[in-house]
Design an enzyme around this catalytic site. Structure first.
Site, PDB file in Angstrom:
ATOM      1  N   HIS A  36       4.339   0.349 -12.280  1.00  0.00           N
ATOM      2  CA  HIS A  36       4.043  -1.237 -11.713  1.00  0.00           C
ATOM      3  C   HIS A  36       2.794  -0.879 -11.009  1.00  0.00           C
ATOM      4  O   HIS A  36       2.757  -0.498  -9.941  1.00  0.00           O
ATOM      5  CB  HIS A  36       4.979  -1.432 -10.983  1.00  0.00           C
ATOM      6  CG  HIS A  36       4.877  -2.740 -10.558  1.00  0.00           C
ATOM      7  ND1 HIS A  36       5.211  -3.945 -11.195  1.00  0.00           N
ATOM      8  CD2 HIS A  36       4.885  -3.252  -9.071  1.00  0.00           C
ATOM      9  CE1 HIS A  36       5.039  -4.996 -10.548  1.00  0.00           C
ATOM     10  NE2 HIS A  36       4.845  -4.670  -9.072  1.00  0.00           N
ATOM     11  N   LYS A  83      -1.694  -6.961  -5.262  1.00  0.00           N
ATOM     12  CA  LYS A  83      -2.407  -5.968  -6.258  1.00  0.00           C
ATOM     13  C   LYS A  83      -3.339  -6.859  -6.876  1.00  0.00           C
ATOM     14  O   LYS A  83      -4.715  -6.361  -6.987  1.00  0.00           O
ATOM     15  CB  LYS A  83      -1.328  -5.198  -7.150  1.00  0.00           C
ATOM     16  CG  LYS A  83      -0.521  -4.289  -6.561  1.00  0.00           C
ATOM     17  CD  LYS A  83       0.400  -3.749  -7.408  1.00  0.00           C
ATOM     18  CE  LYS A  83       1.376  -4.503  -8.057  1.00  0.00           C
ATOM     19  NZ  LYS A  83       2.330  -5.238  -7.294  1.00  0.00           N
ATOM     20  N   ASP A  96      -0.652  -5.419 -13.223  1.00  0.00           N
ATOM     21  CA  ASP A  96       0.863  -5.213 -12.919  1.00  0.00           C
ATOM     22  C   ASP A  96       1.430  -4.184 -14.002  1.00  0.00           C
ATOM     23  O   ASP A  96       2.392  -3.710 -13.256  1.00  0.00           O
ATOM     24  CB  ASP A  96       1.569  -6.874 -13.407  1.00  0.00           C
ATOM     25  CG  ASP A  96       2.741  -6.615 -12.496  1.00  0.00           C
ATOM     26  OD1 ASP A  96       2.652  -6.474 -11.311  1.00  0.00           O
ATOM     27  OD2 ASP A  96       3.916  -7.251 -13.174  1.00  0.00           O
ATOM     28  N   GLU A 151      -2.920 -12.215 -13.358  1.00  0.00           N
ATOM     29  CA  GLU A 151      -2.315 -13.322 -12.595  1.00  0.00           C
ATOM     30  C   GLU A 151      -3.054 -13.752 -11.094  1.00  0.00           C
ATOM     31  O   GLU A 151      -3.418 -12.657 -10.521  1.00  0.00           O
ATOM     32  CB  GLU A 151      -0.870 -12.925 -12.286  1.00  0.00           C
ATOM     33  CG  GLU A 151      -0.191 -14.009 -11.774  1.00  0.00           C
ATOM     34  CD  GLU A 151       1.303 -13.768 -10.965  1.00  0.00           C
ATOM     35  OE1 GLU A 151       1.896 -14.613 -10.364  1.00  0.00           O
ATOM     36  OE2 GLU A 151       1.947 -12.624 -11.512  1.00  0.00           O
ATOM     37  N   ARG A 211      -7.336   4.654  12.563  1.00  0.00           N
ATOM     38  CA  ARG A 211      -8.739   4.044  12.513  1.00  0.00           C
ATOM     39  C   ARG A 211      -9.698   5.071  11.497  1.00  0.00           C
ATOM     40  O   ARG A 211     -10.399   4.398  10.521  1.00  0.00           O
ATOM     41  CB  ARG A 211      -9.629   4.173  13.863  1.00  0.00           C
ATOM     42  CG  ARG A 211     -10.922   3.607  13.731  1.00  0.00           C
ATOM     43  CD  ARG A 211     -11.640   3.587  15.226  1.00  0.00           C
ATOM     44  NE  ARG A 211     -12.859   2.983  14.898  1.00  0.00           N
ATOM     45  CZ  ARG A 211     -13.761   3.076  15.951  1.00  0.00           C
ATOM     46  NH1 ARG A 211     -13.492   3.529  17.054  1.00  0.00           N
ATOM     47  NH2 ARG A 211     -14.973   2.674  15.861  1.00  0.00           N
TER      48      ARG A 211
END
Length: 143
Positions: free
Chosen positions: A10, A31, A49, A74, A104
């Site tokens: 995924h 994503k 995806d 998407e 940081r």
């Protein structure tokens, strides 16, 4: 894992100058949004995806696992957008949007995929992630 040393994750994957970037994270973590920003800067979409990984020489190779999703990404609120699909590429960097970076100047992190150790970036708390990833892939990170 599927037979033959392949796996479907995924994840969203991009090609930048022939090098693969793998974007991990839960649904809704950004994503596709990150991928859209990188595509606007010239990255190519391998898969959105769902990304296939297979063993390659020295690194896993990201590929689109299904013809039905090839060249589609998407964009929430806009729908499925068509983009020129990119060829499979060896993964050189992984970003995980499911974990926040608190340092940081973070230490070097790694993730192992298909037996390959790969550099791992966690979600930084800033707005230059896309640009930073492009610079990292093109120029590397200081030791």
């Amino acid at each position: 894992m599927i037979p033959g040393g392949e796996e479907i994750l995924h994840a969203t994957s991009l090609a930048i100058d022939g090098k693969g970037l793998l974007i991990l994270g839960p649904s809704g973590s950004g994503k596709s949004a990150l991928a859209l920003r990188l595509i606007a800067y010239g990255a190519g979409l391998i898969a959105d995806d769902r990304t296939g990984l297979r063993q390659g020489p020295g690194a896993p190779v990201a590929f689109c696992p299904a013809a039905a999703i090839r060249g589609l990404i998407e964009a929430r609120g806009l729908g499925l957008l068509q983009v020129q699909p990119a060829a499979p590429a060896p993964v050189v960097l992984v970003v995980d949007l499911g974990c926040d970076e608190t340092e940081r100047l973070p230490p070097r992190r790694h993730i192992t995929l298909l037996g390959y150790p790969l550099p791992l970036v966690l979600r930084p708390q800033n707005d230059h992630l896309a640009e930073g990833l492009l610079v990292w892939i093109r120029g590397g990170r200081q030791e």
